[in-house]
Enzyme design. Structure first.
Site, short mmCIF file in Angstrom:
data_model
loop_
_atom_site.label_atom_id
_atom_site.label_comp_id
_atom_site.label_asym_id
_atom_site.label_seq_id
_atom_site.Cartn_x
_atom_site.Cartn_y
_atom_site.Cartn_z
N LYS A 140 0.83 -1.20 0.00
CA LYS A 140 0.00 0.00 0.00
C LYS A 140 0.87 1.25 0.00
O LYS A 140 1.72 1.43 0.86
CB LYS A 140 -0.93 0.02 1.21
CG LYS A 140 -2.02 -1.04 1.16
CD LYS A 140 -2.93 -0.99 2.37
CE LYS A 140 -3.92 0.14 2.29
NZ LYS A 140 -4.91 0.09 3.41
N ILE A 141 0.60 2.10 -0.98
CA ILE A 141 1.32 3.37 -1.11
C ILE A 141 0.27 4.48 -1.15
O ILE A 141 -0.67 4.43 -1.94
CB ILE A 141 2.16 3.40 -2.40
CG1 ILE A 141 3.25 2.32 -2.34
CG2 ILE A 141 2.78 4.78 -2.62
CD1 ILE A 141 4.06 2.21 -3.61
#
EC number: 2.2.1.2
Length: 371
Positions: A140-141
């Site tokens: 997750k970014i």
């Protein structure tokens, strides 16, 4: 009980759970939900881990071992969280294989303190992918300005990504552009595009929470009539943008190389206002090729009394635009709201991460052997 969840799945919505803990895995509850509730994925975030680990159950032995080794608190947190994600990924592996890598995914987030540092985010994403070492992981970014080039770089390395904290339509289009740019980099590097997956997490309920607060402050009938409409309108217009981008010639060229669409993921779908039906952000966001990640309470509510009546997104673009325009006419700035929500989102995750570090450090000190 799960008929509504089956209908949701049949409509092309992948059902993911926005929660994870060690006891949830070890008790067999995760596997049970896969069997009974059509669950095909799991998302995590710093808040979820903070709650799980500070609760203590299931983590005592690992914390004790880490204390004996006198590791840093940052290393301890990463060892604990990646262990949970790895174990959950193993439980979900049959779904991953049955869907040819589309689902059966578990998401883990980069350190939220790196949200405004592109190079550090890339380095962290690479490290997390290596630590978890499972093909069905999504890194997750956050969709911050610094996160956009990081998304391109990480996708270009062949690492699958869950882009999080998306609130605005403009930023969502930038996220899709970053994904396509990453695929183009991966293609130039000779990577197999079919092995790269991505979802774009578009946050829902927080939009209503912020805008409803402003509408309530106006105290007019006109304002009251717009309560609870902003979040759905925003999400529906996001899906319209998704349809446009993935009908482009640019996408078609990548698709011919085996690339996968970056699916819209409806996040923050737990209803925060008790005046609204508790399944609102599920019932009203049904569209093919999407993901809905729900907290436990929402998943159970949908199973019990969800009203899944088919596609509730693609026919509503005109009304969605009208609803957002009506808010602007009342003086509520869309751009200002979504900018605020992004800033708050990063701050909340940073706080949860700090709380997690502090509570873990306290446990490590308590369990450390005397010098």
């Amino acid at each position: 009980m799960a008929d509504a969840l089956k209908r949701l799945s049949d409509e092309g919505v992948a059902i993911w759970l926005d929660d994870l803990s060690r006891t949830f895995i070890s008790s067999g509850e995760l596997a049970e939900l896969m069997d009974t509730s059509h669950l095909v994925g799991v998302t995590t975030n710093p808040t979820i881990f903070q709650k799980a680990i500070s609760g203590g159950k299931g983590y005592e032995r690992q914390l004790s071992d880490l204390a004996v080794r006198r590791v840093t608190v940052e290393e301890a947190v990463r060892m604990i969280t990646t262990a949970d994600v790895r174990d959950a990924a193993d439980v979900l592996r049959p779904v991953f294989e049955a869907t040819d890598g589309r689902d059966g995914r578990v998401s883990i987030e980069v350190d939220p303190r790196l949200a405004h540092n592109t190079h550090a985010t890339v380095a962290e994403a690479k490290q997390l992918a290596w630590l978890v070492d499972r093909p069905n992981t999504l890194i997750k970014i956050p969709a911050t300005e610094a996160g956009l080039p990081a998304i391109t770089e990480v996708i270009g390395l062949g690492i699958s990504v869950n882009v999080t904290l998306i609130f605005s339509l403009e930023r969502y289009r930038a996220v899709m552009d970053a994904y396509l740019s990453g695929l183009e980099k991966a293609s130039a590097a000779g990577l197999d595009l079919s092995r790269i997956q991505s979802v774009a997490s578009f946050f829902v309920s927080r939009v209503d929470s912020e805008i409803d607060k402003r509408l309530d402050g106006m105290g007019t009938e006109e304002a009251a009539a717009l309560r609870g409409k902003a979040a759905l309108a925003n999400a529906r217009l996001a899906y319209q943008a998704y349809e446009e981008v993935f009908a482009s010639d640019r996408w078609a060229a990548l698709e011919r190389e085996g690339a996968n669409r970056q699916r819209p993921l409806w996040a923050s779908t737990g209803v925060k206002d008790k005046a609204y039906k508790d399944t609102l952000y599920v019932d009203e966001l049904v569209a093919p090729g999407t993901v809905n990640t729900m907290p436990h309470a929402t998943l159970e509510a949908v199973a019990e009394h969800g009203e899944i009546t088919g596609d509730t997104v693609t026919g509503g673009y005109e009304q969605a635009r009208a609803d957002l325009d009506a808010l602007e006419k009342l003086g509520i700035s869309y751009d200002e709201v979504v900018r605020l929500l992004e800033d708050e989102g990063v701050e909340k995750f940073e706080k949860s991460w700090t709380d997690l570090l502090e509570s873990t450090e306290a446990e490590l000190k308590r369990l450390a052997p005397e010098a």
